[in-house]
Motif scaffolding. Structure first.
Motif, short mmCIF file in Angstrom:
data_model
loop_
_atom_site.label_atom_id
_atom_site.label_comp_id
_atom_site.label_asym_id
_atom_site.label_seq_id
_atom_site.Cartn_x
_atom_site.Cartn_y
_atom_site.Cartn_z
N ARG A 18 10.27 -9.51 29.58
CA ARG A 18 11.32 -10.55 29.53
C ARG A 18 12.39 -10.32 30.61
O ARG A 18 12.16 -9.63 31.58
N ASN A 42 5.56 -14.49 33.16
CA ASN A 42 5.84 -15.78 32.49
C ASN A 42 7.29 -15.88 32.03
O ASN A 42 7.59 -16.11 30.86
N THR A 107 -0.20 -20.76 26.40
CA THR A 107 0.64 -19.84 25.65
C THR A 107 2.10 -19.97 26.09
O THR A 107 2.45 -20.91 26.81
N THR A 108 2.95 -19.02 25.68
CA THR A 108 4.37 -19.02 26.00
C THR A 108 4.62 -19.17 27.51
O THR A 108 4.05 -18.43 28.30
N HIS A 137 -5.67 -14.92 31.43
CA HIS A 137 -5.52 -15.32 30.03
C HIS A 137 -6.72 -16.22 29.74
O HIS A 137 -6.75 -17.36 30.17
N LEU A 220 -1.22 -14.80 20.81
CA LEU A 220 -2.29 -15.53 21.50
C LEU A 220 -2.96 -14.63 22.52
O LEU A 220 -2.24 -13.95 23.26
N HIS A 252 9.76 -11.50 20.66
CA HIS A 252 10.50 -12.74 20.39
C HIS A 252 11.47 -12.42 19.26
O HIS A 252 11.09 -11.71 18.30
N ALA A 264 4.40 -17.21 19.67
CA ALA A 264 3.28 -16.26 19.68
C ALA A 264 3.71 -14.97 20.35
O ALA A 264 4.33 -15.00 21.41
N GLY A 265 3.35 -13.85 19.75
CA GLY A 265 3.65 -12.58 20.41
C GLY A 265 3.95 -11.52 19.38
O GLY A 265 4.63 -11.77 18.38
O1 DOR Z 1 1.09 -13.84 22.05
C1 DOR Z 1 1.38 -14.01 23.22
N1 DOR Z 1 2.65 -13.94 23.65
N2 DOR Z 1 0.41 -14.30 24.09
C2 DOR Z 1 0.66 -14.64 25.35
O2 DOR Z 1 -0.27 -14.91 26.08
C3 DOR Z 1 2.06 -14.75 25.83
C4 DOR Z 1 2.95 -13.93 25.04
C5 DOR Z 1 4.42 -14.21 25.26
O3 DOR Z 1 4.84 -14.31 26.41
O4 DOR Z 1 5.17 -14.30 24.28
#
Ligand code: DOR
Ligand code: ZN
Length: 345
Positions: A18, A42, A107-108, A137, A220, A252, A264-265
Motif C-alpha cells: 500500500r 496496484n 481484483t482490487t 493474476h 482473490l 484492508h 478482497a485480501g
Molecule cells: O485478495 C486480493 N487482494 N487479491 C488481489 O489480487 C489484490 C489484493 C489487494 O490488493 O487487496
C-alpha cells in the motif's frame, strides 16, 4: 523432534505494501521476516512508469523501521497502453524487477488493467527479449464464468496460448489456487513458475462460508474446494523449484472488509513464516521449506540467495485477534489461533 529450524533468510515474491499511513503501518511486518519482496503496483493511481516506481520505492524505504534491512523489488502495472520501451528501460535500470498483468476488473484496483492480452503483445515480446519476468493474476473476468472456475478458464483461454506463442517469456503464475493450475505449472517448461500463499495452503472455501460469512477469509483468487488445497500442499512441499513463497499479504482496514461489499485480501504478513512452516511440518517436509521459502524464488528471478539466516523455534505463538497499525485496525490471518512455531529472528 527438532526444536528450531534455521533457513536462509527468505523473500516474499508477492506482497501489497500500500501507500501513505497504511504503508507506514505494514511494511515492518514484511521487513521483519523477509529480505526482499516483489511489491505489487496496484495503488491508486497504479505504478505504470519508471518515475512513479522510483518514487514509490523511496516511500517504502523511508517507511522501513530503523534497523531492518529490506529491499523492495518493484513491478510495473501493465495497461492496454503500456509502453514497451518504458518497461524495458525500467528493467535495464534496475527499477522494475518484473511487470504485472492484472486482467481489468479481476481484483482490487485493477480497473486500469489489461482488457485483452492482445493489447500488450508488443510489451510482452519486448519483455521476453529483455528477460523481464511477467507476474500474472490468472483469472478471467467474464461474467459468464463462475468465480470458482476463473483460474482454470484463464489457463485455457489466455495463459496456455500465450506461453505457446512466447515460450521465452518468464511467467510467474501468482497465488495459485487450483489443481488445474498446479498441473499446468508442473507440466509447463522451465520459464513458468508459481507462487503459493499461506491461506491457500490452510483454508478451503468452507472457511469463508460455513457458519456465517467470514470476510477475513476472502481474498482473490478465492479459496476453492478441498481437493485444490490438497493439490497445492502436495506441490508446495514437493521440493519442485517451480513453486515458491508469495504471501499476497493484502491489508484492508477492518471496516472495509466487514462491509456489505467487503474488500478482497488477507493480511498474513505478521506470521507468514510461522503459517507456512506449519504446513511443511504437517506434510512431513521440513527439509523442503528452505527451497520453497528462500531458494526457488531467487533462482527463477535470476537473483542471488540471501546470505543471512532466520530461525523459527518450536514454541507456541498466539496470533492476536487484531493488529493496530496506526492507520487502521487489521485482522491478521490466523487471528486468535495458536501456531506451533515462532519466528525468532
Ligand atoms: O485478495 C486480493 N487482494 N487479491 C488481489 O489480487 C489484490 C489484493 C489487494 O490488493 O487487496
Ligand atoms: Zn496480490
Amino acid at each position: 523432534m527438532t526444536d528450531s529450524h534455521t533457513i536462509r533468510r527468505p523473500d516474499d515474491w508477492h506482497v501489497h505494501l500500500r501507500d501513505g499511513a497504511m504503508l507506514q503501518g505494514v511494511v515492518g511486518h514484511t521487513a521483519r521476516q523477509f529480505a526482499r519482496a516483489i511489491v505489487m503496483p496496484n495503488l491508486t493511481p497504479p505504478v505504470t512508469d519508471v518515475a512513479s516506481a522510483i518514487a514509490y520505492r523511496e516511500r517504502i524505504l523511508a517507511a522501513v523501521p530503523e534497523g531492518m534491512d529490506f529491499t523492495p523489488l518493484m513491478t510495473a502495472y501493465l495497461t492496454d497502453n503500456s509502453d514497451p520501451a518504458e518497461l524495458v528501460r525500467g528493467h535495464a535500470e534496475g527499477v522494475f524487477t518484473a511487470a504485472k498483468l492484472y486482467p481489468a476488473g479481476a481484483t482490487t484496483n485493477s480497473d486500469s488493467g489489461v482488457t485483452d492480452v492482445a493489447n500488450i503483445r508488443a510489451a510482452l515480446e519486448a519483455m521476453a527479449e529483455a528477460g523481464m519476468p511477467l507476474c500474472v493474476h490468472g483469472e478471467v473476468t467474464s461474467a459468464d464464468v463462475d468465480i470458482f472456475d476463473r483460474e482454470a478458464v484463464f489457463i485455457d483461454r489466455i495463459l496456455a496460448p500465450l506461453i505457446r506463442e512466447l515460450p521465452e517469456l518468464k511467467v510467474i503464475f501468482e497465488h495459485l489456487t487450483s489443481e488445474e493450475g498446479v498441473q499446468f505449472v508442473e507440466s509447463a517448461g522451465p520459464n513458468v513458475a508459481a507462487t503459493i500463499t499461506p491461506q491457500h495452503l490452510h483454508i478451503n472455501r468452507n472457511a469463508m462460508l460455513v457458519g456465517g460469512m467470514r470476510p477475513h477469509a476472502y481474498c482473490l483468487p478465492v479459496a476453492k474446494r478441498e481437493k485444490h488445497r490438497l493439490a497445492l500442499r502436495k506441490t508446495a512441499t514437493s521440493g519442485s523449484a517451480k513453486f515458491f513463497l508469495g504471501t499476497d499479504s493484502a491489508p484492508h482496514a477492518r471496516e472495509a472488509k466487514e462491509s456489505a461489499c467487503g474488500c478482497a485480501g488477507i493480511f498474513n504478513a505478521p506470521f507468514a513464516l510461522e503459517s507456512y512452516l506449519a504446513v511443511f511440518e504437517e506434510e512431513d517436509a521440513l527439509d523442503k521449506f528452505e527451497g520453497f521459502a528462500s531458494r526457488h524464488g531467487p533462482a527463477f528471478y535470476g537473483l542471488p540467495v540471501n546470505e543471512e539466516t532466520v530461525t523459527l523455534e518450536r514454541a507456541e505463538c498466539t496470533v492476536p485477534d487484531s493488529i493496530d497499525v496506526g492507520a487502521a485496525e487489521l485482522i491478521p490471518f490466523h487471528a486468535g489461533e495458536t501456531l506451533r512455531w515462532r519466528f525468532a529472528g
